[in-house]
Motif scaffolding. Structure first.
Motif, mmCIF file in Angstrom:
data_model
loop_
_atom_site.group_PDB
_atom_site.id
_atom_site.type_symbol
_atom_site.label_atom_id
_atom_site.label_comp_id
_atom_site.label_asym_id
_atom_site.label_seq_id
_atom_site.Cartn_x
_atom_site.Cartn_y
_atom_site.Cartn_z
ATOM 1 N N MET A 85 0.828 -1.207 0.000
ATOM 2 C CA MET A 85 0.000 0.000 0.000
ATOM 3 C C MET A 85 0.865 1.261 0.000
ATOM 4 N N ALA A 86 1.941 1.248 0.789
ATOM 5 C CA ALA A 86 2.818 2.426 0.870
ATOM 6 C C ALA A 86 3.464 2.728 -0.474
ATOM 7 N N LEU A 91 2.387 1.828 -3.542
ATOM 8 C CA LEU A 91 1.407 2.246 -4.542
ATOM 9 C C LEU A 91 1.009 3.706 -4.347
ATOM 10 N N ILE A 92 0.783 4.120 -3.117
ATOM 11 C CA ILE A 92 0.413 5.511 -2.842
ATOM 12 C C ILE A 92 1.538 6.455 -3.253
ATOM 13 N N THR A 93 2.783 6.091 -2.912
ATOM 14 C CA THR A 93 3.938 6.922 -3.270
ATOM 15 C C THR A 93 4.084 7.030 -4.782
ATOM 16 N N CYS A 94 3.932 5.912 -5.483
ATOM 17 C CA CYS A 94 4.087 5.883 -6.944
ATOM 18 C C CYS A 94 3.031 6.759 -7.623
ATOM 19 N N VAL A 95 1.789 6.665 -7.183
ATOM 20 C CA VAL A 95 0.708 7.472 -7.762
ATOM 21 C C VAL A 95 0.979 8.959 -7.550
ATOM 22 N N PHE A 96 1.443 9.319 -6.352
ATOM 23 C CA PHE A 96 1.738 10.722 -6.058
ATOM 24 C C PHE A 96 2.817 11.264 -6.994
#
Length: 443
Positions: free
Chosen positions: A321-322, A324-329
């Motif tokens: 989860m960490a 994926l969130i970082t990559c999207v940002f």
């Protein structure tokens, strides 16, 4: 494990995880904040100089992992067995070893800073800034070593919240001193690394509060002839992670050289921004791995396979989860991120945007590979852990070199290609190892 036990263990897991993530802030924000402030107050070349100095920081971190991380796993196992005397012995030996290495780095900084800078930076325009940043860093090396060592040990020893507080204060002091030393005192980029050292000193003082009671585990080393045996055990436990870090040090050095030679000042700035973003991924990765090592090692010491598997499962869910969130940002705001590091030149901004979007994807397999290596080590599959630790970074170097000569326009894809190759090799070797095991069982 009943519902109440599972609830209590979940709480223990999250305490370990978040304290470990905050420990990782010591290596993360100290570098990222330096780069952001330097980029805006000094310029793009300052950001590049910090990145060119990172192999030295990574080398110190490698030795810290070899001594303190390996020792932390052993201490966790001894605490699980309730052998507090043995845990105390390992604890103390590790701390003294880290301090001694830090002092050796200080001596090297006094006499050989120019030589070391020459190895790190071949670009004449960037040499002076790189040297100015590197000198205080090496003089203050003991503070880096002790901050990482005490953070690991105090956390394992039952005070993860204290470590969290120390790291937060450490980085707050670093941030404040960065601005004061650069803007008010006019120390330039040298003030940036000096601020990091000052922050570490404050953090170390706070963590030493853990030893206000004699029941905690710093003790006088006894001359019982076990120091060398204990040291070898510490090094053995920390070896896969340390070898991975050594490989990463080599990769940082080689990648900086290849990018600087292939793409010049624009390329090395874009690469520097990407390496700072890697620290964000590493923030979660390091926290997850420390939790698996510390909390997982305690369960191994207790012989509790169910809780050990739960640690692994929850760790992989969190890091997924960490990431994926970082990559999207990063994909949403690459231009903003590049400008945040002080980029003003249009060419540097454009190259930074292109590089960030590729690296955002490349770091995902890196994080999975690294975590799998830790799991292999705790399960006792030492050969696989050793293979992964060496391949993790060394595979990238030849791919980078080939791409720089054959397809320089696609140089940023080197990491993604190399990690894809590593994943395929890990799957292949795992299946071969499993097949050999089944053959032995049949025989």
């Amino acid at each position: 494990m009943n519902k109440e036990e599972k609830k209590g263990f979940n709480k223990e897991f999250w305490v370990f995880l978040w304290s470990s993530i905050l420990i990782a802030l010591s290596a993360c924000l100290g570098n990222v904040v330096d780069s952001i402030i330097v980029g805006n107050l000094i310029g793009e070349d300052g950001v590049s100089a910090i990145n060119l100095s990172k192999p030295v920081i990574q080398f110190m971190f490698t030795v810290s992992m070899l001594l303190s991380t390996g020792a932390g796993m052993l201490v966790g196992m001894e605490l699980g067995k309730k052998d507090y005397s043995r845990a105390s012995y390992i604890y103390t030996l590790s701390t003294i070893g880290c301090l001694a290495f830090g002092l050796l780095q200080t001596v090297a900084g006094v006499f050989f800073t120019d030589d070391i800078t020459g190895w790190l930076c071949s670009h004449e325009e960037l040499f002076g800034a790189t040297r100015d940043y590197l000198f205080p860093l090496m003089i203050g090396a003991p503070t880096y070593m002790m901050s990482w060592a005490l953070g690991t040990m105090v956390g394992v020893d039952g005070s993860p919240k204290l470590v969290s507080i120390a790291i937060l204060v450490d980085n707050a002091v670093n941030l404040g001193c960065d601005i004061i030393f650069i803007q008010c005192f006019g120390w330039g980029i040298e003030g940036s690394s000096t601020a990091t050292v000052v922050g570490h000193i404050v953090g170390i003082v706070i963590m030493c509060w853990h030893f206000r009671y004699p029941s905690h585990h710093l003790s006088v080393l006894l001359g019982d002839g076990k120091a060398w045996t204990t040291l070898k055990s510490m090094v053995s436990q920390g070896a896969p992670l340390a070898l991975a870090s050594i490989s990463l040090t080599a990769l940082l050095f080689c990648a900086n050289s290849i990018v600087l030679d292939t793409m010049g000042r624009i390329g090395i700035f874009a690469f520097s921004v990407c390496m700072n973003i890697l620290y964000i991924y590493n923030l979660f990765l390091s926290g997850t791995c420390r939790t698996v090592q510390s909390l997982g090692a305690i369960q191994v010491g207790k012989g509790d396979e169910e809780k050990f598997r739960l640690v692994i499962s929850k760790s992989f869910h969190f890091i997924t989860m960490a990431m994926l969130i970082t990559c999207v940002f990063i994909w949403i705001a690459p231009e903003t991120i590049t400008k945040f590091f002080g980029a003003q030149d249009d060419a540097m901004i454009a190259e930074g945007v292109r590089a960030l979007r590729i690296f955002a994807l490349s770091f995902i397999p890196f994080c999975y590979i690294y975590t799998i290596m830790v799991v292999y080590k705790l399960y006792g599959h030492h050969n696989m852990a050793l293979f992964i630790s060496l391949a993790l970074s060394l595979t990238v170097i030849p791919v980078l070199w080939i791409m720089s000569h054959a397809a320089p326009d696609y140089l940023w894809y080197s990491y993604l290609i190399a990690y894809a190759i590593e994943v395929a090799l890990i799957v292949l070797f795992h299946k071969l190892s499993h097949a050999r095991f089944e053959l032995k069982v049949k025989q």
